[in-house]
Write a protein that holds these residues in place. Structure first.
Motif, PDB file in Angstrom:
ATOM      1  N   VAL A 125       0.854  -1.187   0.000  1.00 34.20           N
ATOM      2  CA  VAL A 125       0.000   0.000   0.000  1.00 34.20           C
ATOM      3  C   VAL A 125       0.888   1.234   0.000  1.00 34.20           C
ATOM      4  O   VAL A 125       2.084   1.165   0.287  1.00 34.20           O
ATOM      5  CB  VAL A 125      -0.941   0.049   1.224  1.00 34.20           C
ATOM      6  CG1 VAL A 125      -1.858  -1.168   1.270  1.00 34.20           C
ATOM      7  CG2 VAL A 125      -0.147   0.153   2.512  1.00 34.20           C
ATOM      8  N   VAL A 126       0.275   2.382  -0.289  1.00 30.84           N
ATOM      9  CA  VAL A 126       0.966   3.672  -0.199  1.00 30.84           C
ATOM     10  C   VAL A 126       0.547   4.339   1.103  1.00 30.84           C
ATOM     11  O   VAL A 126      -0.645   4.446   1.400  1.00 30.84           O
ATOM     12  CB  VAL A 126       0.640   4.571  -1.403  1.00 30.84           C
ATOM     13  CG1 VAL A 126       1.353   5.910  -1.269  1.00 30.84           C
ATOM     14  CG2 VAL A 126       1.043   3.889  -2.694  1.00 30.84           C
ATOM     15  N   THR A 127       1.514   4.764   1.872  1.00 27.49           N
ATOM     16  CA  THR A 127       1.259   5.359   3.178  1.00 27.49           C
ATOM     17  C   THR A 127       0.987   6.860   3.058  1.00 27.49           C
ATOM     18  O   THR A 127       1.356   7.491   2.057  1.00 27.49           O
ATOM     19  CB  THR A 127       2.466   5.141   4.101  1.00 27.49           C
ATOM     20  OG1 THR A 127       3.599   5.811   3.526  1.00 27.49           O
ATOM     21  CG2 THR A 127       2.779   3.659   4.247  1.00 27.49           C
ATOM     22  N   GLU A 181       5.871   3.214   0.194  1.00 26.45           N
ATOM     23  CA  GLU A 181       5.251   1.916  -0.065  1.00 26.45           C
ATOM     24  C   GLU A 181       5.692   0.927   1.001  1.00 26.45           C
ATOM     25  O   GLU A 181       6.884   0.784   1.277  1.00 26.45           O
ATOM     26  CB  GLU A 181       5.681   1.432  -1.456  1.00 26.45           C
ATOM     27  CG  GLU A 181       5.084   0.112  -1.876  1.00 26.45           C
ATOM     28  CD  GLU A 181       5.608  -0.320  -3.247  1.00 26.45           C
ATOM     29  OE1 GLU A 181       5.152  -1.368  -3.755  1.00 26.45           O
ATOM     30  OE2 GLU A 181       6.482   0.375  -3.810  1.00 26.45           O
ATOM     31  N   THR A 241      -1.818   8.677  -3.344  1.00 22.77           N
ATOM     32  CA  THR A 241      -3.047   8.353  -2.613  1.00 22.77           C
ATOM     33  C   THR A 241      -4.120   9.359  -3.028  1.00 22.77           C
ATOM     34  O   THR A 241      -4.457  10.272  -2.269  1.00 22.77           O
ATOM     35  CB  THR A 241      -2.819   8.391  -1.093  1.00 22.77           C
ATOM     36  OG1 THR A 241      -2.245   9.667  -0.738  1.00 22.77           O
ATOM     37  CG2 THR A 241      -1.886   7.286  -0.648  1.00 22.77           C
ATOM     38  N   THR A 301     -11.536   7.317  -2.826  1.00 19.46           N
ATOM     39  CA  THR A 301     -10.112   7.362  -2.546  1.00 19.46           C
ATOM     40  C   THR A 301      -9.494   6.045  -2.999  1.00 19.46           C
ATOM     41  O   THR A 301     -10.183   5.048  -3.186  1.00 19.46           O
ATOM     42  CB  THR A 301      -9.832   7.568  -1.047  1.00 19.46           C
ATOM     43  OG1 THR A 301     -10.390   6.470  -0.313  1.00 19.46           O
ATOM     44  CG2 THR A 301     -10.429   8.865  -0.551  1.00 19.46           C
ATOM     45  N   TYR A 329      -5.212   4.165  -4.015  1.00 17.09           N
ATOM     46  CA  TYR A 329      -3.766   4.359  -4.015  1.00 17.09           C
ATOM     47  C   TYR A 329      -3.193   3.777  -5.300  1.00 17.09           C
ATOM     48  O   TYR A 329      -3.750   2.852  -5.895  1.00 17.09           O
ATOM     49  CB  TYR A 329      -3.109   3.742  -2.780  1.00 17.09           C
ATOM     50  CG  TYR A 329      -3.325   2.260  -2.582  1.00 17.09           C
ATOM     51  CD1 TYR A 329      -2.357   1.335  -2.961  1.00 17.09           C
ATOM     52  CD2 TYR A 329      -4.490   1.786  -1.988  1.00 17.09           C
ATOM     53  CE1 TYR A 329      -2.539  -0.020  -2.767  1.00 17.09           C
ATOM     54  CE2 TYR A 329      -4.691   0.427  -1.780  1.00 17.09           C
ATOM     55  CZ  TYR A 329      -3.712  -0.472  -2.175  1.00 17.09           C
ATOM     56  OH  TYR A 329      -3.908  -1.816  -1.983  1.00 17.09           O
ATOM     57  N   GLU A 330      -2.079   4.360  -5.730  1.00 14.92           N
ATOM     58  CA  GLU A 330      -1.421   3.963  -6.983  1.00 14.92           C
ATOM     59  C   GLU A 330       0.017   3.541  -6.710  1.00 14.92           C
ATOM     60  O   GLU A 330       0.749   4.237  -6.001  1.00 14.92           O
ATOM     61  CB  GLU A 330      -1.427   5.118  -7.983  1.00 14.92           C
ATOM     62  CG  GLU A 330      -2.803   5.548  -8.452  1.00 14.92           C
ATOM     63  CD  GLU A 330      -2.724   6.658  -9.481  1.00 14.92           C
ATOM     64  OE1 GLU A 330      -2.192   6.387 -10.589  1.00 14.92           O
ATOM     65  OE2 GLU A 330      -3.149   7.792  -9.180  1.00 14.92           O
ATOM     66  N   TRP A 371      -5.933   2.654 -10.167  1.00  9.00           N
ATOM     67  CA  TRP A 371      -6.203   2.791  -8.741  1.00  9.00           C
ATOM     68  C   TRP A 371      -6.418   1.438  -8.087  1.00  9.00           C
ATOM     69  O   TRP A 371      -7.254   0.642  -8.514  1.00  9.00           O
ATOM     70  CB  TRP A 371      -7.451   3.633  -8.516  1.00  9.00           C
ATOM     71  CG  TRP A 371      -7.295   5.093  -8.705  1.00  9.00           C
ATOM     72  CD1 TRP A 371      -6.440   5.731  -9.555  1.00  9.00           C
ATOM     73  CD2 TRP A 371      -8.040   6.110  -8.042  1.00  9.00           C
ATOM     74  NE1 TRP A 371      -6.614   7.079  -9.478  1.00  9.00           N
ATOM     75  CE2 TRP A 371      -7.592   7.346  -8.552  1.00  9.00           C
ATOM     76  CE3 TRP A 371      -9.044   6.114  -7.095  1.00  9.00           C
ATOM     77  CZ2 TRP A 371      -8.114   8.567  -8.117  1.00  9.00           C
ATOM     78  CZ3 TRP A 371      -9.577   7.320  -6.666  1.00  9.00           C
ATOM     79  CH2 TRP A 371      -9.109   8.537  -7.167  1.00  9.00           C
TER      80      TRP A 371
END
Length: 510
Positions: A49-51, A56, A384, A395, A397-398, A428
């Motif tokens: 995931v992206v924080t 990452e 994000t 929303t 994340y990428e 996404w």
């Protein structure tokens, strides 16, 4: 008095339950008002995931952060290895991609990475009362001990007590626990404070003689026996570990007269397959991972998920006959959804001029189901984003190297993604976790598939289901572990003068 300290949860094998036990301990402490954080020095996973701080990390650490009531950050997982082949991985250091390594070449980087790990752990310990650390693989991998970042080398450098988790569902758990301890050198053994048994089915009284004998042999207690829990399947470290017979989750009966059948293509290098979990939470949605064309022929919706190796997995898609099956599915007017790498495959071409994932200069044909051209960039795109899609605020994340260099289709989320009626795609991840958008998406997919009797539930909350599952993990810890002994280990370390099992092995490095 609030408990303060740290502990390392190791496992006899990969997927022994380390991630779940860490999440359960974190949630149990959080519910008691303790400031707690999870930590995994080194993870190997393509689920990430992206924080909020723009990096990452492994998805399991993000789930554990959720259980702890804190925002995920790069400090929770300072080193992440993302396998792109059987022998190579991308290295992500403090959230940013930092080259490719082989299993052998990685050993030369561990000394420098050890300092990165130590810095992240120090920051977490300064901010929280307790840090619950997770090992990687097994501490009994003595062939890797000299360059270990996440198991006994990590525990020795930071003077951490260690609990060893064994999965009884695999069989031989008592031997696994005994053997894990026995192959360690005396200094490493001194940190092993006790054992935890995971996924037990049946009457615990049948196990008690074995646990008593294990304590006699090792001098160490088993702090608890966690029962097998059917309802745990979200955010698994290994995204396919909780899949039975290819089916994701535990499908609830439909609200209407028909099921919606979803086939998720299981690429060899599948990445962030957890995107399908939000769909599987819905009543009447049966999600199955598939690897053969016959499984697509009798499904309603095909999902091409993310992949760490878009070009090679696209080649596999063709060689396996799956590409023709996906094209036939779309040609019949039935819905196809592509996410990240799967989205890139749906276009006309995928090129990698600089060798971000494939050989430099590679260009391959896509499936041609979207008017789209993709080129890979050496710099990984992390984001994000928030936007509006179909009237809903969403929303996501990428995480991707591939960029859209030309698109002739309408966007799915504003200008992002592609919407060609029955074929949809987006970069996404996490889009279906938005409840309102997911309901609109499922309604659309069911209509296109001709499932007029399918009714979308209006009361499913993905966030509530995730909360239920981490609370279930905390309940398992609270009711089935010796929490007084657990607190003592966290606050005071392993007991002194623990017996040493003689294995004849030379001493390991500190």
């Amino acid at each position: 008095m609030v408990v303060q300290g740290a502990v390392l949860v190791a496992g006899t094998t990969s997927d022994a339950g380390k991630s779940a036990v860490v999440a359960g301990i974190c949630r149990w402490l959080h519910r008691r008002g303790v400031s707690v954080a999870p930590f995994k020095a080194q993870n190997m996973s393509n689920n990430s995931v992206v924080t909020p701080d723009g990096g990452e990390i492994g998805r399991a650490q993000a789930m554990q952060a959720f259980a702890s009531g804190i925002a995920p950050s790069v400090d929770l997982n300072p080193v992440l290895l993302k396998p792109g082949g059987d022998r190579t991985s991308q290295v992500v250091v403090r959230g940013r991609a930092d080259g490719q390594v082989s299993a052998l070449s990685y050993r030369h980087r561990t000394a420098a990475l050890s300092d990165v790990v130590a810095d992240s752990l120090a920051r977490l310990r300064a901010r929280h009362d307790v840090v619950v650390c997770e090992g990687a693989g097994s501490p009994a991998e003595i062939n890797l001990r000299a360059t270990d970042l996440a198991n006994m080398g990590f525990a020795r450098r930071n003077d951490l007590p260690v609990l060893v988790v064994g999965d009884i569902d695999r069989g031989g758990v008592l031997a696994h626990l005994f053997g894990t301890l026995a192959v360690l050198d005396p200094a490493d053994q001194a940190l092993i404070a006790g054992f935890v048994i995971n996924k037990f089915r049946g009457d615990p009284r049948l196990l008690e003689p074995g646990l008593d004998r294990l304590r006699e042999l090792t001098g160490r207690p088993t702090l608890g026996v966690l029962p097998f829990a059917e309802g745990l399947w979200l955010d698994a470290e290994d995204s396919l570990s909780a899949v039975a017979d290819g089916v994701l989750g535990r499908p609830a009966p439909p609200r209407g007269g028909q099921w919606l059948r979803v086939a998720v293509v299981r690429f060899p290098r599948i990445s962030n397959a957890t995107d399908a979990e939000a769909l599987a939470c819905e009543p009447g949605v049966a999600v199955r991972y598939v690897t053969e064309p016959s499984r697509i022929a009798d499904t309603d919706v095909v999902v091409l998920p993310g992949t760490k190796a878009t070009v090679s997995d696209l080649a596999w898609l063709r060689a396996s006959g799956m590409a023709d099956a996906v094209r036939a599915h779309a040609a019949a007017g039935r819905p196809v959804l592509g996410i990240c790498g799967g989205y890139q495959m749906l276009g006309h071409t995928v090129s990698d001029p600089d060798g971000a994932e494939a050989a430099p200069g590679t260009t391959v044909a896509g499936l041609g189901l979207l008017d789209l051209e993709i080129a890979f960039d050496p710099v990984k795109h992390l984001a994000t984003p928030t936007a509006t899609a179909w009237g809903e605020t969403v929303t996501g994340y990428e995480i991707h190297h591939g960029r859209v260099v030309r698109s002739g289709d309408p966007g799915l989320i504003g200008d992002e993604g592609s919407d060609r009626g029955n074929v949809l795609g987006t970069h996404w991840h996490g889009l279906a976790e938005n409840d309102g958008f997911r309901r609109l998406l499922l309604t659309r997919l069911a209509d296109v598939a001709g499932r007029t009797g399918f009714v979308v539930a209006q009361d499913t909350s993905f966030a509530a289901e995730r909360t239920r599952q981490v609370d279930l993990l905390a309940d398992l810890v609270e009711h089935h572990l010796d929490t007084s002994s657990l607190e003592h280990v966290i606050g005071h370390g392993a007991p002194p003068d623990l017996p040493v099992l003689t294995s004849g092995l030379a001493a390991s490095p500190a």
